[in-house]
Design an enzyme around this catalytic site. Structure first.
Site, PDB file in Angstrom:
ATOM      1  N   ASP A 148      24.460  18.058  89.737  1.00  0.00           N
ATOM      2  CA  ASP A 148      23.704  17.039  88.998  1.00  0.00           C
ATOM      3  C   ASP A 148      22.241  17.013  89.447  1.00  0.00           C
ATOM      4  OD1 ASP A 148      25.912  14.537  87.946  1.00  0.00           O
ATOM      5  OD2 ASP A 148      26.574  16.244  89.130  1.00  0.00           O
ATOM      6  N   ASN A 173      30.635  18.226  97.154  1.00  0.00           N
ATOM      7  CA  ASN A 173      30.614  17.722  95.784  1.00  0.00           C
ATOM      8  C   ASN A 173      29.651  16.540  95.665  1.00  0.00           C
ATOM      9  OD1 ASN A 173      33.361  16.933  93.504  1.00  0.00           O
ATOM     10  ND2 ASN A 173      31.236  16.359  93.334  1.00  0.00           N
ATOM     11  N   ARG A 207      35.428  20.185  99.076  1.00  0.00           N
ATOM     12  CA  ARG A 207      34.975  21.029  97.970  1.00  0.00           C
ATOM     13  C   ARG A 207      33.464  20.901  97.792  1.00  0.00           C
ATOM     14  NH1 ARG A 207      37.716  16.656  95.351  1.00  0.00           N
ATOM     15  NH2 ARG A 207      36.370  15.402  93.983  1.00  0.00           N
ATOM     16  N   SER A 208      32.918  21.833  97.041  1.00  0.00           N
ATOM     17  CA  SER A 208      31.506  21.819  96.697  1.00  0.00           C
ATOM     18  C   SER A 208      31.382  21.587  95.193  1.00  0.00           C
ATOM     19  CB  SER A 208      30.861  23.149  97.120  1.00  0.00           C
ATOM     20  OG  SER A 208      29.467  23.124  96.925  1.00  0.00           O
ATOM     21  N   ARG A 243      43.440  13.550  94.808  1.00  0.00           N
ATOM     22  CA  ARG A 243      42.063  13.175  95.126  1.00  0.00           C
ATOM     23  C   ARG A 243      42.005  11.689  95.485  1.00  0.00           C
ATOM     24  NH1 ARG A 243      39.359  14.113  89.735  1.00  0.00           N
ATOM     25  NH2 ARG A 243      41.505  13.764  89.064  1.00  0.00           N
ATOM     26  N   ASP A 244      41.289  11.355  96.536  1.00  0.00           N
ATOM     27  CA  ASP A 244      41.187   9.951  96.944  1.00  0.00           C
ATOM     28  C   ASP A 244      40.677   9.078  95.804  1.00  0.00           C
ATOM     29  OD1 ASP A 244      41.716  11.123  99.445  1.00  0.00           O
ATOM     30  OD2 ASP A 244      40.554   9.560 100.471  1.00  0.00           O
ATOM     31  N   GLU A 245      39.664   9.563  95.096  1.00  0.00           N
ATOM     32  CA  GLU A 245      38.995   8.772  94.067  1.00  0.00           C
ATOM     33  C   GLU A 245      39.762   8.717  92.755  1.00  0.00           C
ATOM     34  OE1 GLU A 245      37.513  12.978  93.374  1.00  0.00           O
ATOM     35  OE2 GLU A 245      38.249  11.754  95.050  1.00  0.00           O
ATOM     36  N   ASP A 271      35.220  18.607  85.026  1.00  0.00           N
ATOM     37  CA  ASP A 271      36.452  17.884  85.276  1.00  0.00           C
ATOM     38  C   ASP A 271      36.645  16.783  84.229  1.00  0.00           C
ATOM     39  OD1 ASP A 271      34.111  16.898  86.532  1.00  0.00           O
ATOM     40  OD2 ASP A 271      35.242  15.824  88.056  1.00  0.00           O
ATOM     41  N   GLU A 284      25.792   9.638  80.105  1.00  0.00           N
ATOM     42  CA  GLU A 284      26.308  10.799  80.828  1.00  0.00           C
ATOM     43  C   GLU A 284      26.596  11.973  79.901  1.00  0.00           C
ATOM     44  OE1 GLU A 284      30.159  11.707  83.722  1.00  0.00           O
ATOM     45  OE2 GLU A 284      30.218  10.069  82.276  1.00  0.00           O
TER      46      GLU A 284
END
Length: 525
Positions: free
Chosen positions: A141, A177, A186-187, A257-259, A291, A476
């Protein structure tokens, strides 16, 4: 020459690198599975009001008591993020350019505001967040955001961003990320090489100052490659049967994933594969930045069919080609002749592998490649333009890609993401995204396809300015049809703000001062 960024390492307060799922254990699971907050990201971004160990101990002591209220416990022990009281208000007298220029300050965060012991990874300098629920800095981003910062004259903020990325690579060995502990596995698409050229063009620093960080990032993406046998894979590397090396997206963790914890658990329940495989592929899909999208799915209508780690993406491998070329060029600048030759050879070997495995002579486009099934993926996506963006394609390949894009991906509002419209995922039709517009426009311009590039630019600016005039916002993502409603799909509601849309729109308006979007105003239909 000394490292100009070394002093940053001692200026930042220690980070809590444990993800909330590791830090809060059964409390985390109970909160996320119990849907205490409508958005799973809310809890992982909360600031603890006391030491995490004490919170967890209190939970273990109190949860069995009669009438225990989980939501009340959470609100007593955590502070959820809230938008600043001085929420941004559009000025009806502002043009779109003026609106974007005023937004930067609202989207800027400051290191001194980092909550102690939260999931936020501290940074040494100010940074720009996308907006909405995204209250941290994101990797790819930020590149597209910085294009707008440059046009807005925000040199100080650009310098801060440059130093933040150098700090992240020096500290963690890669750019996460986002600057959250739960993103460390992760990136995102590796665009730091593109950033270094921008930093040099803006007069911030020489691109060669970042050579050590570029080499560290490359080592992250190529970890294990030297020991791979033909047909094997390790982390982000795949050794093809011919011996060539290509890359895939990956995440070091294979848990929800936590989120998006509850969402991932539900997705895995719908699959007949082991849950840990689904979790890994969901995480790898998040690393891609797309994603989620049908390009990662076997069944375009079922997220549970995701197979990201089995796919060699054209955009990732094009970005890594660009990284190899940048390391070769900057090594030559620094007088490192051996490294310059080595990385030039690596880049050419990757280009040859891409032509062999990811180019379709029959279709005249670049596709992703399914290395597990040893075949090209048939779904056409806007990622097919990335080799043009990094100037890797031949003139003939670029011509053929441009022809197919015009025939199949050009929409009334710009460049379509894919041809699939029934997936329910946000990185599919009918949605369009600012970074894809920019890479498509620039890539086509590099190869002389000015008419198609101008068509995409004109249509995209019309979409953005149309919604801006109706609602005084930049979003977005957009439905690529003038006068349409809000874009949908994906795991969360549409977000406004919005970093990369601001950046790309600001850049395009500067380059096309005659476009009517330069004369539109907030909320004036």
């Amino acid at each position: 020459m000394g490292d100009p960024f070394a002093a940053q390492l001692s200026k930042v307060s220690p980070a809590d690198t444990l993800a909330p799922s590791e830090r809060y254990q059964e409390l985390f699971v109970d909160v996320q599975m119990g849907r205490v907050f409508p958005d799973s990201k809310t809890f992982v971004d909360c600031a603890p009001l006391m030491h995490p160990e004490r919170i967890l101990n209190n939970y273990r002591e109190q949860r069995g008591e009669p009438g225990f209220d989980l939501k009340a416990f959470v609100m007593e022990h955590f502070s959820p993020f809230e938008l600043p009281a001085d929420e941004f208000v559009a000025n009806p007298d502002d043009t779109l350019v003026q609106h974007i220029d005023r937004l930067w300050a609202f989207l800027t965060r400051h290191p001194q505001d980092h909550p102690e012991r939260s999931s936020l990874l501290p940074l040494p300098h100010d940074y720009v967040v996308p907006g909405g629920r995204f209250t941290e800095m994101y990797y790819w981003d930020s590149y597209f955001t910085m294009l707008g910062l440059e046009e807005s004259g925000e040199k100080k903020l650009l310098t801060a961003t440059a130093d933040n990325f150098a700090y992240l690579i020096d500290t963690y060995g890669h750019v996460p990320n986002g600057n959250r502990s739960y993103y460390l596995g992760r990136s995102q698409p590796p665009v730091f090489a593109l950033m270094t050229d921008l930093f040099e063009e803006c007069g911030i620093r020489r691109a060669s100052d970042y050579l050590p960080q570029l080499q560290k990032e490359y080592a992250f993406w190529m970890d294990g490659a030297d020991f791979l046998r033909s047909g094997d894979a390790h982390r982000r590397c795949v050794r093809m049967s011919c011996g060539a090396l290509l890359n895939r997206y990956w995440d070091d963790r294979d848990t929800p994933r936590d989120e998006s914890y509850l969402e991932d658990v539900e997705t895995a329940h719908e699959s007949d594969r082991p849950a840990h495989q689904v979790y890994r592929d969901l995480r790898a899909g998040a690393e891609s930045g797309w994603d989620f999208s049908s390009r990662w799915l076997d069944d375009s209508g079922a997220l549970s069919s995701i197979r990201t780690t089995c796919i060699l993406p054209i955009d990732l491998n094009a970005f890594l080609y660009r990284l190899e070329r940048q390391i070769a060029r900057l090594s030559e600048v620094r007088g490192h002749d051996h490294a310059a030759r080595e990385f030039a050879e690596r880049a050419e070997a990757r280009r040859a592998a891409i032509d062999r495995y990811l180019w379709s002579e029959e279709d005249g486009v670049y596709h992703d490649y399914d290395w597990e099934h040893a075949c090209l993926r048939s779904n056409l996506t806007a990622a097919t333009l990335t080799p043009l963006f990094v100037r890797m394609a031949s003139e003939d390949q670029a011509r053929r890609v441009a022809e197919v894009v015009r025939a199949r991906l050009l929409a009334p509002g710009g460049l379509s993401t894919t041809e699939v419209s029934d997936s329910g995922e946000q990185w599919d039709r009918p949605n369009g995204w600012a970074p894809l517009q920019w890479m498509g426009i620039r890539g086509l311009q590099y190869y002389g396809h000015e008419d198609l590039a101008r068509e995409i630019e004109t249509r995209w600016l019309e979409i953005v300015s149309d919604l801006f005039e109706r609602e005084s916002k930049l979003m977005e993502k957009y439905v690529l049809k003038p006068g349409s409603g809000h874009a949908g799909g994906g795991e969360y509601p549409l977000q406004d703000g919005f970093g990369w849309t601001n950046g790309i729109t600001r850049k395009l308006l500067q380059e096309d001062p005659q476009h009517p979007a330069n004369r539109c105003h907030a909320g004036r239909c």
